[in-house]
Scaffold this active site. Structure first.
Site, PDB file in Angstrom:
ATOM      1  N   HIS A  69      -5.940   6.283   2.022  1.00 28.95           N
ATOM      2  CA  HIS A  69      -6.051   7.511   2.811  1.00 28.95           C
ATOM      3  C   HIS A  69      -7.370   8.240   2.565  1.00 28.95           C
ATOM      4  O   HIS A  69      -7.514   9.420   2.935  1.00 28.95           O
ATOM      5  CB  HIS A  69      -4.886   8.455   2.507  1.00 28.95           C
ATOM      6  CG  HIS A  69      -3.594   8.045   3.157  1.00 28.95           C
ATOM      7  ND1 HIS A  69      -3.393   8.083   4.512  1.00 28.95           N
ATOM      8  CD2 HIS A  69      -2.443   7.562   2.619  1.00 28.95           C
ATOM      9  CE1 HIS A  69      -2.176   7.656   4.798  1.00 28.95           C
ATOM     10  NE2 HIS A  69      -1.580   7.333   3.665  1.00 28.95           N
ATOM     11  N   LYS A 116       5.823   5.450  -1.850  1.00 24.70           N
ATOM     12  CA  LYS A 116       6.778   6.248  -1.081  1.00 24.70           C
ATOM     13  C   LYS A 116       8.209   6.058  -1.573  1.00 24.70           C
ATOM     14  O   LYS A 116       9.089   6.852  -1.235  1.00 24.70           O
ATOM     15  CB  LYS A 116       6.677   5.902   0.402  1.00 24.70           C
ATOM     16  CG  LYS A 116       5.411   6.441   1.051  1.00 24.70           C
ATOM     17  CD  LYS A 116       5.372   6.160   2.543  1.00 24.70           C
ATOM     18  CE  LYS A 116       4.131   6.787   3.174  1.00 24.70           C
ATOM     19  NZ  LYS A 116       4.058   6.506   4.625  1.00 24.70           N
ATOM     20  N   HIS A 173       0.813  -1.231   0.000  1.00 26.31           N
ATOM     21  CA  HIS A 173       0.000   0.000   0.000  1.00 26.31           C
ATOM     22  C   HIS A 173       0.838   1.270   0.000  1.00 26.31           C
ATOM     23  O   HIS A 173       0.403   2.302  -0.495  1.00 26.31           O
ATOM     24  CB  HIS A 173      -0.994  -0.001   1.174  1.00 26.31           C
ATOM     25  CG  HIS A 173      -0.410   0.321   2.518  1.00 26.31           C
ATOM     26  ND1 HIS A 173       0.278  -0.600   3.276  1.00 26.31           N
ATOM     27  CD2 HIS A 173      -0.410   1.479   3.239  1.00 26.31           C
ATOM     28  CE1 HIS A 173       0.658  -0.038   4.407  1.00 26.31           C
ATOM     29  NE2 HIS A 173       0.260   1.226   4.411  1.00 26.31           N
ATOM     30  N   ASP A 174       2.051   1.216   0.531  1.00 31.23           N
ATOM     31  CA  ASP A 174       2.903   2.409   0.563  1.00 31.23           C
ATOM     32  C   ASP A 174       4.047   2.357  -0.445  1.00 31.23           C
ATOM     33  O   ASP A 174       5.023   3.107  -0.314  1.00 31.23           O
ATOM     34  CB  ASP A 174       3.481   2.608   1.975  1.00 31.23           C
ATOM     35  CG  ASP A 174       2.560   3.406   2.881  1.00 31.23           C
ATOM     36  OD1 ASP A 174       1.663   4.099   2.359  1.00 31.23           O
ATOM     37  OD2 ASP A 174       2.747   3.342   4.108  1.00 31.23           O
ATOM     38  N   ASP A 231      -4.074   0.840   9.005  1.00 36.09           N
ATOM     39  CA  ASP A 231      -3.033   1.829   8.731  1.00 36.09           C
ATOM     40  C   ASP A 231      -2.922   2.838   9.877  1.00 36.09           C
ATOM     41  O   ASP A 231      -1.829   3.132  10.382  1.00 36.09           O
ATOM     42  CB  ASP A 231      -3.372   2.541   7.417  1.00 36.09           C
ATOM     43  CG  ASP A 231      -2.235   3.409   6.892  1.00 36.09           C
ATOM     44  OD1 ASP A 231      -1.073   3.143   7.224  1.00 36.09           O
ATOM     45  OD2 ASP A 231      -2.518   4.355   6.133  1.00 36.09           O
TER      46      ASP A 231
END
Length: 232
Positions: free
Chosen positions: A148, A97, A93-94, A176
């Site tokens: 988010h 980044k 999910h990240d 999260d």
């Protein structure tokens, strides 16, 4: 511990170089083993919680969120065979980044509006990266792009609300936030599970699915994430 370490090492490698190896294939294998483990033993989730990292790094956070996701989805009645794409979405999910300067990600000071706009692009970057790698799963893309978003609106990057926020995203959002609160960062200490859940209930109730959150409270009510000795 071996499965947790394998997942952590995978995400760490992906964040260092997303083009190294087949991300989707490698993550699928890790998720398959982990989901099988979690469903084979009812106590497996609680064993994994004992080895989850107390310090926040993007790669350990991704694995922690993945573990919480699967455990909560299972508690909500989702079948094992339906969890593999969701598991990959949580684990990755990240991933976006990896396209953001680490100094910005680890900045302990107040971010400028421009810096915050860059940070908020990581779900879009992650979506783009997975599509570039040939990802065709709507569930994986949904979780990566929308984790988010908020039920009441005002989230990012697409400002979704209500029924436009999928059940998968609702689960991932809870995981999260909880992991971010209960892990230590350079600029803040970690909250214990009870006070983290209390804060989520009192300050984020409009953002989170109430039924899913209640199920998560019941799930986490059985354990307390272990505290590590203070550094000297």
């Amino acid at each position: 511990a071996l499965l947790y370490d394998s997942a952590r090492n995978l995400v760490r490698d992906v964040l260092r170089d997303p083009r190294a190896g087949n991300v989707l294939q490698r993550s699928e294998e890790v998720v398959s083993h982990m989901v099988r483990f979690l469903f084979a033993d009812k106590q497996a989730f609680y064993h994994l919680i004992q080895v989850t990292s107390y310090d926040y790094y993007t790669y350990t956070h991704s694995v922690n969120v993945f573990v919480f996701n699967i455990a909560l989805a299972a508690r909500l009645g989702v079948r094992e065979n339906d969890l593999h794409d969701f598991g990959q979405g949580g684990l990755l999910h990240d991933i976006g980044k990896s396209r953001i300067d680490p100094e910005l990600l680890n900045n302990s000071g107040k971010l400028s509006p421009d810096e915050w706009r860059i940070i908020k692009m990581h779900p879009v970057f992650g979506d783009q990266m997975l599509l570039e790698q040939g990802c065709t799963s709507e569930i994986i893309i949904d979780v990566v792009r929308h984790h988010h978003e908020k039920l009441c609106g005002g989230g990012y990057p697409d400002g979704l609300s209500g029924d436009d926020v999928s059940a998968w995203v609702r689960i991932c959002t809870i995981s999260d936030i909880f992991d971010a609160l209960t892990t230590r960062r350079p600029y803040k200490g970690a909250m214990d599970s009870y006070h983290s859940l209390l804060l989520m209930q009192e300050e984020m109730s409009e953002e989170l699915d109430p039924d899913f959150f209640l199920a998560f409270v019941e799930l986490m009510g059985k354990i307390e994430r272990p505290r590590r000795p203070k550094r000297t």
